[in-house]
Design a protein around this motif. Sequence first.
Motif, PDB file in Angstrom:
ATOM      1  N   LYS A  33       0.829  -1.197   0.000  1.00  0.00           N
ATOM      2  CA  LYS A  33       0.000   0.000   0.000  1.00  0.00           C
ATOM      3  C   LYS A  33       0.875   1.265   0.000  1.00  0.00           C
ATOM      4  N   PHE A  34       0.354   2.281  -0.651  1.00  0.00           N
ATOM      5  CA  PHE A  34       1.010   3.583  -0.719  1.00  0.00           C
ATOM      6  C   PHE A  34       0.176   4.532   0.138  1.00  0.00           C
ATOM      7  N   VAL A  35       0.712   4.903   1.293  1.00  0.00           N
ATOM      8  CA  VAL A  35      -0.041   5.664   2.296  1.00  0.00           C
ATOM      9  C   VAL A  35       0.616   7.024   2.518  1.00  0.00           C
ATOM     10  N   SER A  36      -0.204   8.061   2.568  1.00  0.00           N
ATOM     11  CA  SER A  36       0.283   9.409   2.863  1.00  0.00           C
ATOM     12  C   SER A  36      -0.212   9.860   4.229  1.00  0.00           C
ATOM     13  N   ILE A  37       0.671  10.499   4.996  1.00  0.00           N
ATOM     14  CA  ILE A  37       0.305  11.132   6.255  1.00  0.00           C
ATOM     15  C   ILE A  37       0.263  12.637   6.012  1.00  0.00           C
ATOM     16  N   THR A  38      -0.872  13.247   6.278  1.00  0.00           N
ATOM     17  CA  THR A  38      -1.037  14.676   6.033  1.00  0.00           C
ATOM     18  C   THR A  38      -1.460  15.386   7.322  1.00  0.00           C
ATOM     19  N   GLY A  39      -1.416  16.693   7.272  1.00  0.00           N
ATOM     20  CA  GLY A  39      -1.812  17.509   8.416  1.00  0.00           C
ATOM     21  C   GLY A  39      -1.102  18.843   8.370  1.00  0.00           C
ATOM     22  N   LEU A 198       5.197   4.748   2.901  1.00  0.00           N
ATOM     23  CA  LEU A 198       4.556   5.626   3.883  1.00  0.00           C
ATOM     24  C   LEU A 198       5.230   6.988   3.795  1.00  0.00           C
ATOM     25  N   MET A 199       4.482   7.997   3.352  1.00  0.00           N
ATOM     26  CA  MET A 199       5.054   9.301   3.074  1.00  0.00           C
ATOM     27  C   MET A 199       4.338  10.416   3.831  1.00  0.00           C
ATOM     28  N   VAL A 200       5.106  11.237   4.539  1.00  0.00           N
ATOM     29  CA  VAL A 200       4.577  12.476   5.101  1.00  0.00           C
ATOM     30  C   VAL A 200       4.631  13.540   4.016  1.00  0.00           C
ATOM     31  N   THR A 201       3.528  14.219   3.793  1.00  0.00           N
ATOM     32  CA  THR A 201       3.510  15.244   2.752  1.00  0.00           C
ATOM     33  C   THR A 201       2.548  16.370   3.109  1.00  0.00           C
ATOM     34  N   HIS A 202       2.871  17.565   2.625  1.00  0.00           N
ATOM     35  CA  HIS A 202       1.938  18.690   2.729  1.00  0.00           C
ATOM     36  C   HIS A 202       1.271  18.947   1.383  1.00  0.00           C
ATOM     37  N   ASP A 203       1.638  18.129   0.389  1.00  0.00           N
ATOM     38  CA  ASP A 203       1.141  18.292  -0.974  1.00  0.00           C
ATOM     39  C   ASP A 203      -0.175  17.526  -1.122  1.00  0.00           C
ATOM     40  N   ASP A 204      -1.287  18.238  -1.152  1.00  0.00           N
ATOM     41  CA  ASP A 204      -2.603  17.591  -1.207  1.00  0.00           C
ATOM     42  C   ASP A 204      -2.774  16.763  -2.475  1.00  0.00           C
ATOM     43  N   GLU A 205      -2.252  17.253  -3.590  1.00  0.00           N
ATOM     44  CA  GLU A 205      -2.382  16.521  -4.850  1.00  0.00           C
ATOM     45  C   GLU A 205      -1.630  15.196  -4.777  1.00  0.00           C
ATOM     46  N   PHE A 206      -0.447  15.222  -4.185  1.00  0.00           N
ATOM     47  CA  PHE A 206       0.343  14.013  -3.972  1.00  0.00           C
ATOM     48  C   PHE A 206      -0.451  13.031  -3.118  1.00  0.00           C
ATOM     49  N   ALA A 207      -0.981  13.513  -2.000  1.00  0.00           N
ATOM     50  CA  ALA A 207      -1.681  12.641  -1.058  1.00  0.00           C
ATOM     51  C   ALA A 207      -2.934  12.019  -1.672  1.00  0.00           C
ATOM     52  N   GLU A 208      -3.673  12.812  -2.434  1.00  0.00           N
ATOM     53  CA  GLU A 208      -4.946  12.332  -2.974  1.00  0.00           C
ATOM     54  C   GLU A 208      -4.771  11.188  -3.971  1.00  0.00           C
ATOM     55  N   ILE A 213      -5.024   7.983   2.858  1.00  0.00           N
ATOM     56  CA  ILE A 213      -4.539   9.169   3.560  1.00  0.00           C
ATOM     57  C   ILE A 213      -4.807   9.004   5.056  1.00  0.00           C
ATOM     58  N   ILE A 214      -3.771   9.202   5.865  1.00  0.00           N
ATOM     59  CA  ILE A 214      -3.916   9.281   7.315  1.00  0.00           C
ATOM     60  C   ILE A 214      -3.737  10.745   7.672  1.00  0.00           C
TER      61      ILE A 214
END
Length: 226
Positions: A33-39, A198-208, A213-214
Motif C-alpha cells: 500500500k502507498f499511504v500518505s500522512i497529512t496535516g 509511507l510518506m509524510v507530505t503537505h502536498d494535497d495533490e500528492f496525497a490524494e 490518507i492518514i
Amino acid sequence: MYVLAANNIHKYFREPTEFHVLKGVSFSIEKGKFVSITGKSGSGKSTLLYLLSTMDTDFEGSIQINGEELKGKSNRWLADFRNQHIGFVFQFHYLLPEFSALRNVMLPGLKRSIHSSEEVEHKAYELLKLLDVGEQAGKRASLLSGGQQQRVAIARALINDPIIVMGDEPTGNLDSRNAAIVFDLFQQLASERGQTMLMVTHDDEFAEKSDRIIHLADGRIVPNES
C-alpha cells in the motif's frame, strides 16, 4: 498480516514545558500500500514518522513492523533493524556529493555485509536503471539535477529490499514536473513491486493520488479523513 501496526501512540515533548504531541494514534498498513500522512504544521505528522522509523524511541504505546515489536529495543538493535528493513527518502537527498550515484546507492548494501560488493553493485545499477537514471551511475552526485538526485536517493532506499519505505516530504524540494515523476515512481513501486510506502507530505495533490490518507489534526487521526 500488516507490515506496520501502531497502537495507542502517545508522545510528549518535555522541554521547555510538557506538550502532548500525539494522542492515542492507532492505525495499520498492509503490504504493497502507498499511504500518505497529512496535516497542518504542528499536527504531529513528522513526529509520528520519526517514531515509526525508530529514530525516536521515547513514546507510549506499541509499534510493530513485520510483526516485530519495536518498543523497548536497544539503540544498537534498532539501528540494525533500520538498515535491514526500513528505507528512507527525505526532502533533501543526503547523497555524498563526491561519490558517484552508483556508490551512493551501494553504501547501505555494503554496510549490511550479506552480499559481495559485486552483487551489491549489480543490484544498485539495476535499481538506477529501474528509476531511469542508469546512465548517471558513474556521475558524481553533486553534478546531477535535483530530480535525478532524488531518484538516486530512492534507489538507495531500496537497496536492502526494505519491508517499508518511509519519506518525509520527499517531493518538497522538487518542481512540479519532478514531483510528479517521483510520485509516479512511488506508485509504480507499490503497484508493480508490492513495495509498502509511507510518506509524510503537505502536498494535497500528492496525497490524494495515494492509496490511503492518514490525516492528523492536533495529534489525533481525523476519522473521516483516514
